[in-house]
Scaffold this motif. Structure first.
Motif, PDB file in Angstrom:
ATOM      1  N   ASP A 104     -30.196  -0.920 -39.880  1.00 41.88           N
ATOM      2  CA  ASP A 104     -30.835  -2.061 -39.854  1.00 41.88           C
ATOM      3  C   ASP A 104     -31.988  -2.262 -41.082  1.00 41.88           C
ATOM      4  OD1 ASP A 104     -30.727  -4.177 -38.029  1.00 41.88           O
ATOM      5  OD2 ASP A 104     -32.479  -3.798 -37.339  1.00 41.88           O
ATOM      6  N   ASN A 124     -35.005  -8.379 -30.613  1.00 40.51           N
ATOM      7  CA  ASN A 124     -33.696  -8.812 -31.421  1.00 40.51           C
ATOM      8  C   ASN A 124     -32.404  -9.126 -30.676  1.00 40.51           C
ATOM      9  OD1 ASN A 124     -35.281  -9.185 -33.600  1.00 40.51           O
ATOM     10  ND2 ASN A 124     -34.689  -7.527 -34.743  1.00 40.51           N
ATOM     11  N   ASN A 125     -32.255  -8.138 -29.569  1.00 43.14           N
ATOM     12  CA  ASN A 125     -31.058  -8.277 -28.662  1.00 43.14           C
ATOM     13  C   ASN A 125     -31.138  -9.700 -28.082  1.00 43.14           C
ATOM     14  OD1 ASN A 125     -29.560  -7.336 -25.939  1.00 43.14           O
ATOM     15  ND2 ASN A 125     -28.802  -6.514 -27.811  1.00 43.14           N
ATOM     16  N   ASP A 140     -30.367 -12.450 -30.167  1.00 41.46           N
ATOM     17  CA  ASP A 140     -28.774 -12.470 -30.347  1.00 41.46           C
ATOM     18  C   ASP A 140     -28.285 -13.235 -29.389  1.00 41.46           C
ATOM     19  OD1 ASP A 140     -28.749 -10.746 -32.438  1.00 41.46           O
ATOM     20  OD2 ASP A 140     -28.050  -8.943 -31.402  1.00 41.46           O
ATOM     21  N   GLY A 154     -31.351  -3.845 -26.872  1.00 35.03           N
ATOM     22  CA  GLY A 154     -30.502  -3.271 -27.691  1.00 35.03           C
ATOM     23  C   GLY A 154     -30.893  -1.892 -28.132  1.00 35.03           C
ATOM     24  N   PHE A 155     -30.722  -1.379 -29.487  1.00 39.66           N
ATOM     25  CA  PHE A 155     -30.846   0.065 -29.844  1.00 39.66           C
ATOM     26  C   PHE A 155     -32.212   0.489 -29.610  1.00 39.66           C
ATOM     27  CE2 PHE A 155     -30.002  -1.817 -34.085  1.00 39.66           C
ATOM     28  CZ  PHE A 155     -31.377  -1.576 -34.428  1.00 39.66           C
ATOM     29  N   SER A 156     -33.204  -0.492 -29.496  1.00 42.44           N
ATOM     30  CA  SER A 156     -34.514  -0.083 -29.524  1.00 42.44           C
ATOM     31  C   SER A 156     -35.060   0.202 -28.162  1.00 42.44           C
ATOM     32  CB  SER A 156     -35.689  -1.164 -30.106  1.00 42.44           C
ATOM     33  OG  SER A 156     -35.146  -1.066 -31.508  1.00 42.44           O
ATOM     34  N   HIS A 183     -36.359   2.052 -24.826  1.00 40.35           N
ATOM     35  CA  HIS A 183     -36.713   3.610 -24.285  1.00 40.35           C
ATOM     36  C   HIS A 183     -37.060   3.325 -22.959  1.00 40.35           C
ATOM     37  CE1 HIS A 183     -36.746   5.421 -28.292  1.00 40.35           C
ATOM     38  NE2 HIS A 183     -37.184   4.119 -28.863  1.00 40.35           N
ATOM     39  N   ILE A 202     -37.481   3.400 -18.832  1.00 37.76           N
ATOM     40  CA  ILE A 202     -36.941   2.604 -17.784  1.00 37.76           C
ATOM     41  C   ILE A 202     -37.402   1.256 -17.824  1.00 37.76           C
ATOM     42  CG2 ILE A 202     -36.543   4.499 -16.298  1.00 37.76           C
ATOM     43  CD1 ILE A 202     -38.882   3.788 -14.794  1.00 37.76           C
ATOM     44  N   ASP A 238     -24.345  -5.357 -27.901  1.00 36.19           N
ATOM     45  CA  ASP A 238     -24.658  -4.048 -28.346  1.00 36.19           C
ATOM     46  C   ASP A 238     -24.992  -3.024 -27.603  1.00 36.19           C
ATOM     47  OD1 ASP A 238     -24.888  -2.858 -30.829  1.00 36.19           O
ATOM     48  OD2 ASP A 238     -26.965  -3.050 -31.071  1.00 36.19           O
ATOM     49  N   THR A 294     -22.664  -4.105 -35.630  1.00 40.41           N
ATOM     50  CA  THR A 294     -22.566  -3.276 -36.886  1.00 40.41           C
ATOM     51  C   THR A 294     -21.542  -1.931 -36.712  1.00 40.41           C
ATOM     52  OG1 THR A 294     -24.961  -3.621 -37.255  1.00 40.41           O
ATOM     53  CG2 THR A 294     -23.875  -1.766 -38.427  1.00 40.41           C
TER      54      THR A 294
HETATM   55  N1  LIG Z   1     -27.962  -4.579 -37.736  1.00 40.45           N
HETATM   56  C1  LIG Z   1     -27.830  -4.903 -36.556  1.00 40.45           C
HETATM   57  O1  LIG Z   1     -27.007  -4.102 -35.857  1.00 40.45           O
HETATM   58  C2  LIG Z   1     -28.461  -6.130 -35.891  1.00 40.45           C
HETATM   59  C3  LIG Z   1     -28.675  -6.009 -34.724  1.00 40.45           C
HETATM   60  N2  LIG Z   1     -29.530  -6.833 -34.098  1.00 40.45           N
HETATM   61  C4  LIG Z   1     -29.795  -6.700 -32.486  1.00 40.45           C
HETATM   62  O2  LIG Z   1     -31.063  -6.288 -32.584  1.00 40.45           O
HETATM   63  C5  LIG Z   1     -31.078  -5.212 -31.599  1.00 40.45           C
HETATM   64  C6  LIG Z   1     -32.174  -4.311 -31.756  1.00 40.45           C
HETATM   65  O3  LIG Z   1     -33.262  -4.851 -31.752  1.00 40.45           O
HETATM   66  P1  LIG Z   1     -34.716  -4.483 -31.772  1.00 40.45           P
HETATM   67  O4  LIG Z   1     -35.619  -5.544 -31.729  1.00 40.45           O
HETATM   68  O5  LIG Z   1     -35.120  -3.227 -32.611  1.00 40.45           O
HETATM   69  O6  LIG Z   1     -34.835  -3.839 -30.084  1.00 40.45           O
HETATM   70  P2  LIG Z   1     -34.264  -4.549 -28.770  1.00 40.45           P
HETATM   71  O7  LIG Z   1     -33.772  -5.752 -28.692  1.00 40.45           O
HETATM   72  O8  LIG Z   1     -33.407  -3.285 -28.250  1.00 40.45           O
HETATM   73  O9  LIG Z   1     -35.686  -4.513 -27.976  1.00 40.45           O
HETATM   74  C7  LIG Z   1     -36.785  -4.009 -28.131  1.00 40.45           C
HETATM   75  C8  LIG Z   1     -37.702  -4.558 -27.275  1.00 40.45           C
HETATM   76  O10 LIG Z   1     -37.794  -4.465 -25.821  1.00 40.45           O
HETATM   77  C9  LIG Z   1     -38.942  -3.768 -25.550  1.00 40.45           C
HETATM   78  N3  LIG Z   1     -38.675  -2.555 -24.743  1.00 40.45           N
HETATM   79  C10 LIG Z   1     -38.402  -1.308 -25.104  1.00 40.45           C
HETATM   80  N4  LIG Z   1     -38.096  -0.617 -24.148  1.00 40.45           N
HETATM   81  C11 LIG Z   1     -38.573  -1.274 -22.857  1.00 40.45           C
HETATM   82  C12 LIG Z   1     -38.480  -1.051 -21.558  1.00 40.45           C
HETATM   83  N5  LIG Z   1     -38.339   0.296 -21.049  1.00 40.45           N
HETATM   84  N6  LIG Z   1     -38.940  -1.667 -20.720  1.00 40.45           N
HETATM   85  C13 LIG Z   1     -39.349  -3.281 -21.135  1.00 40.45           C
HETATM   86  N7  LIG Z   1     -39.189  -3.589 -22.501  1.00 40.45           N
HETATM   87  C14 LIG Z   1     -38.820  -2.608 -23.133  1.00 40.45           C
HETATM   88  C15 LIG Z   1     -39.726  -3.596 -26.665  1.00 40.45           C
HETATM   89  O11 LIG Z   1     -41.228  -3.231 -26.561  1.00 40.45           O
HETATM   90  C16 LIG Z   1     -39.421  -4.555 -27.833  1.00 40.45           C
HETATM   91  O12 LIG Z   1     -40.218  -5.506 -27.426  1.00 40.45           O
HETATM   92  C17 LIG Z   1     -29.789  -4.593 -31.768  1.00 40.45           C
HETATM   93  O13 LIG Z   1     -29.441  -3.903 -30.647  1.00 40.45           O
HETATM   94  C18 LIG Z   1     -28.876  -5.880 -31.976  1.00 40.45           C
HETATM   95  O14 LIG Z   1     -28.729  -6.465 -30.607  1.00 40.45           O
HETATM   96  C19 LIG Z   1     -29.848  -8.044 -34.849  1.00 40.45           C
HETATM   97  O15 LIG Z   1     -30.213  -9.225 -34.126  1.00 40.45           O
HETATM   98  C20 LIG Z   1     -28.992  -8.370 -36.118  1.00 40.45           C
HETATM   99  C21 LIG Z   1     -28.951  -7.085 -36.875  1.00 40.45           C
END
Ligand SMILES: NC(=O)C1=CN([C@@H]2O[C@H](COP(=O)(O)OP(=O)(O)OC[C@H]3O[C@@H](n4cnc5c(N)ncnc54)[C@H](O)[C@@H]3O)[C@@H](O)[C@H]2O)[C@H](O)CC1
Ligand SMILES: [K+]
Length: 718
Positions: free
Chosen positions: A248, A286-287, A290, A355-357, A359, A361, A393, A419
């Motif tokens: 990413d 970002n998930n 999407d 998505g991949f970020s 952590h 529960i 994802d 990806t």
């Molecule tokens: N290159 C690519 O593959 C692309 C992928 N895309 C999509 O983006 C996600 C990853 O996005 P990211 O913003 O890094 O993270 P997440 O959407 O997974 O969410 C993070 C969000 O969630 C909160 N969080 C984390 N853990 C918890 C929890 N236990 N409980 C509640 N909330 C939680 C955290 O604080 C953040 O706010 C990838 O998977 C793809 O779907 C892009 O769109 C395009 C490029």
């Protein structure tokens, strides 16, 4: 494999090194290695080649370096006439073809004269036409061609590519005369900034990886093996959480993508994989983005999306996506507004929570939302219709690498990995696994040694793993997808047909079982019409029709026909010719009763190809029959209705190929596709489709070998 990937390092630019007159590759290597610091040489991939001609006189390095010595070409006293020059160029090009690709040339003395002149000759199309453009030069102790005819062509324009020169009046000045110089502090600085620049460029214009080439060019047997392997889900790369985040960063760093663009493509991939009354449940990251993008595309594709977006992110990207959906009147539902039982109101639930970020529960309100998706599976147990769950994802709540650790998480029916699939996807055992996000450049695929399946045609997603079995006879309007590699065709044309048919279903083509049936009666005049294939096996191709129709009359006069399948979008066509027979009465009966009752009644009413007084007559008869059989009693198959089977005698498989010109046009367009939006993307896709010019046809015809019938495969001229 993704997990084999190490830390992110830039690819070393690869140079072919041309030594001086009457020296050798080994001598140049010794000089460079001795005189330039390791901090410089380790950033370059240097390949040393010996010149083609053994030394024909005394060498200046005799007594300093051991023989053998070589020369690139010979010249007269005034340096105005060259001998063996063309042979020399052919020799270097041949080496580059076999051992390349190379990014640049490093030359010393006579090797430097060549290196400095070759880009100009290449630009004019006079040499090196079969190898990639020379992108960088390092020229040490060079001079110009003095042969006038050559100089005119080689230096008609100044060197266009980044080049570093070691000769006065040039960039690195040195006092040591005609030799590979050591680098003083200033020289080293200049060299390092040059290296940094070309490293970046080499990274952005990567050497095509084997894995990518395997699908783009005519494959060797080895490559074909590799291509076959890649269809096996076990041989696809899976990413760790760290690798996913790193890729990413690369996409959005040196590769110049914005998150908006990637999200747009990701969302489009998801929308292209699904349909109907949809609820997108979007998370804070970002998930979730999407999911919002997918909802918008789904709306434009004609579906009815609703969105649940409980934790909105106040960044412009997200508020823009929300505004776009609001302008389309896509309903936003709060968690409280959602029906407890999601199965009543929705056919499809898009899980775009995490998505991949992710952590730990899930925290509220996502814990509850995830639970609602989990509980839908209880419906399945009670055989109630439950909506299909599509996870983007990662199935939300799953550990990114370990998967559904407690076994009590979401069990999606479809996973759209973006990806490259993340490690948790190995644990996904639902029926539909797609890969979406057709935006991974070869440089990234190379760096992470990603093995990814090829995307079919212009499709934004590709199925990973086995397609669920399809009942052709039940197919009314549906779905499927990879690409023809000559060495990969099946020995049996029916198997080859089934393979392509599966692809057509996976590519979501409309009615992939529609075929043009051509017949000719006694008068020899051919006629064609579209019919639906209802079965195919080793005995042939089956369809059903009215035995009083024109085609039926033709077939009773002349039992030979031709079938034509055309799968637009995949640029494929299959022609099948053979003899035709009616299927057995039992077979027709069986199929007739498997059809919807409305279609059974329709078959009784329709006296195909006969003149009717008006549509109202048919409607009236239909109504009467509906009433007659409203008690659910068996509707008898009319005598005039039944099936035919074509026993194939000849097959032709045709695959439209993009011409080189169009490939290039598509490459140039790729940046604009990504910059603007998906609409342009679709337009460009259409242009690519229209540009299909040349083609590849393979014909299967029966032959007898040692008394056995075998299919002979022959290539037909385009
Ligand atoms: N290159 C690519 O593959 C692309 C992928 N895309 C999509 O983006 C996600 C990853 O996005 P990211 O913003 O890094 O993270 P997440 O959407 O997974 O969410 C993070 C969000 O969630 C909160 N969080 C984390 N853990 C918890 C929890 N236990 N409980 C509640 N909330 C939680 C955290 O604080 C953040 O706010 C990838 O998977 C793809 O779907 C892009 O769109 C395009 C490029
Ligand atoms: K998800």
């Amino acid at each position: 494999m993704g997990s084999e990937a190490e830390t992110v390092t830039l690819r070393k630019p690869r140079f072919l090194c041309l030594h001086g007159f009457r020296t050798s590759g080994e001598i140049l290597k010794t000089q460079v290695t001795m005189k330039w610091p390791e901090s410089v040489t380790r950033k370059l991939d240097l390949v040393y080649l010996d010149a083609p001609f053994p030394c024909q006189g005394k060498s200046d390095v005799e007594g300093i370096f051991d023989p053998p010595y070589y020369e690139w070409f010979q010249f007269n006293k005034e340096f105005t006439e060259y001998t063996n020059f063309d042979e020399c160029l052919a020799y270097i090009e041949d080496y580059m073809i076999k051992n390349g690709p190379f990014d640049g040339l490093l030359g010393f003395s006579q090797g430097a004269i060549l290196s400095a002149g070759l880009p100009g000759l290449q630009a004019q199309g006079l040499t090196f036409t079969k190898v990639p453009k020379i992108k960088f030069l390092i020229i040490v102790g060079g001079a110009k061609f003095r042969a006038a005819s050559l100089a005119d062509k080689a230096y008609s324009t100044p060197i266009q590519c980044p080049s570093l020169h070691f000769l006065d009046p040039v960039v690195i000045h040195h006092p040591k005369g005609h030799t590979i110089p050591r680098l003083d502090e200033k020289g080293l600085q200049i060299m390092e900034s040059f290296l940094e620049r070309i490293q970046k460029m080499a990274f952005l214009t990567p050497i095509p990886s084997l894995s990518i080439r395997a699908f783009c060019t005519k494959p060797s047997a080895k490559m074909a093996d590799r291509a076959v392997q890649i269809q096996n889900p076990d041989s696809i790369s899976y990413l760790t959480q760290r690798e996913a985040a790193e890729i990413d960063e690369i996409l959005m760093g040196p590769l110049g993508f914005s998150v908006d663009q990637l999200m747009e493509l990701a969302g489009l991939s998801v929308a292209a994989s699904i349909a109907e009354r949809v609820l997108a449940i979007c998370g804070p990251g970002n998930n979730g983005g999407d999911g919002l993008v997918a909802a918008r595309h789904l709306y434009h594709f004609g579906y009815k999306p609703s969105v649940c977006y409980p934790k909105r992110t106040p960044k412009p990207l997200y508020s823009g996506l929300v505004t776009q959906l609001e302008s389309l009147s896509v309903p936003f539902l709060s968690v409280e507004d959602l029906p407890l039982d999601l199965s009543k109101d929705f056919d499809i639930l898009v899980d775009a929570m995490f998505g991949f970020s992710f952590h730990g529960i899930p925290r509220p309100p996502f814990d509850d939302l995830i639970q609602r998706l989990v509980s839908l599976r209880d419906h399945d147990q009670t055989h109630q219709k439950s909506p299909v769950i599509v996870s983007i994802d990662i199935p939300s709540g799953w550990h990114v690498e370990e998967g559904d650790i407690g076994g009590e998480g979401i069990k999606p029916d479809m996973l759209v990995s973006l990806t490259a699939p993340k490690l948790c996807a190995k644990k996904f055992c639902g029926p539909q696994h797609f890969l979406g996000g057709r935006f991974v450049p070869p440089s990234v695929a190379d760096k992470y040694k990603l093995r990814l399946p090829p995307y079919p045609g212009t499709s934004m997603c590709v199925r990973i793993g086995k397609a669920p079995k399809i009942d052709i006879s039940a197919l009314r309007e549906n779905y499927i997808s990879p690409e023809l590699l000559e060495e990969q065709v099946e020995a049996d044309p029916i198997d080859q047909f089934c393979k392509w048919f599966d692809d057509a279903v996976a590519a979501s083509l409309k009615e992939p079982n529609a075929m043009a049936l051509s017949t000719a009666g006694k008068d020899g005049k051919p006629s064609s019409r579209m019919v639906l294939l209802k079965g195919v096996d080793k005995d042939g191709f089956v369809w059903y029709t009215n035995y009083d129709s024109r085609k039926a009359h033709d077939l009773s006069d002349n039992p030979h026909a031709s079938l034509l399948f055309y799968w637009d979008g995949l640029n494929r066509q299959v022609r099948v010719e053979g003899s035709v027979q009616r299927v057995s009465d039992e077979e027709s009966e069986q199929y007739f009763h498997s059809r919807p009752r409305g279609s059974q009644i329709g078959a009784i009413v329709s006296k195909q190809s006969t003149v009717v007084p008006g549509r109202h007559v048919l409607l009236q008869q239909h109504k009467e029959l509906e009433e007659k059989f409203s008690d659910g009693s068996l509707i008898p198959k009319p005598k005039h209705w039944g099936g035919y089977r074509l026993k194939p005698e000849l097959f032709e498989f045709w695959q439209g190929q993009k011409s080189r010109l169009h490939d290039r046009a598509a490459d140039q367009n790729i940046l604009s596709i990504l910059r603007v939006d998906v609409i342009l993307c679709l337009v460009v896709n259409l242009v690519i489709k229209l540009n299909v010019m040349s083609d590849l046809s393979l014909q299967y015809s029966p032959h007898e070998i040692n008394g056995q019938q075998v299919w002979k495969i022959e290539r037909l001229a385009p």
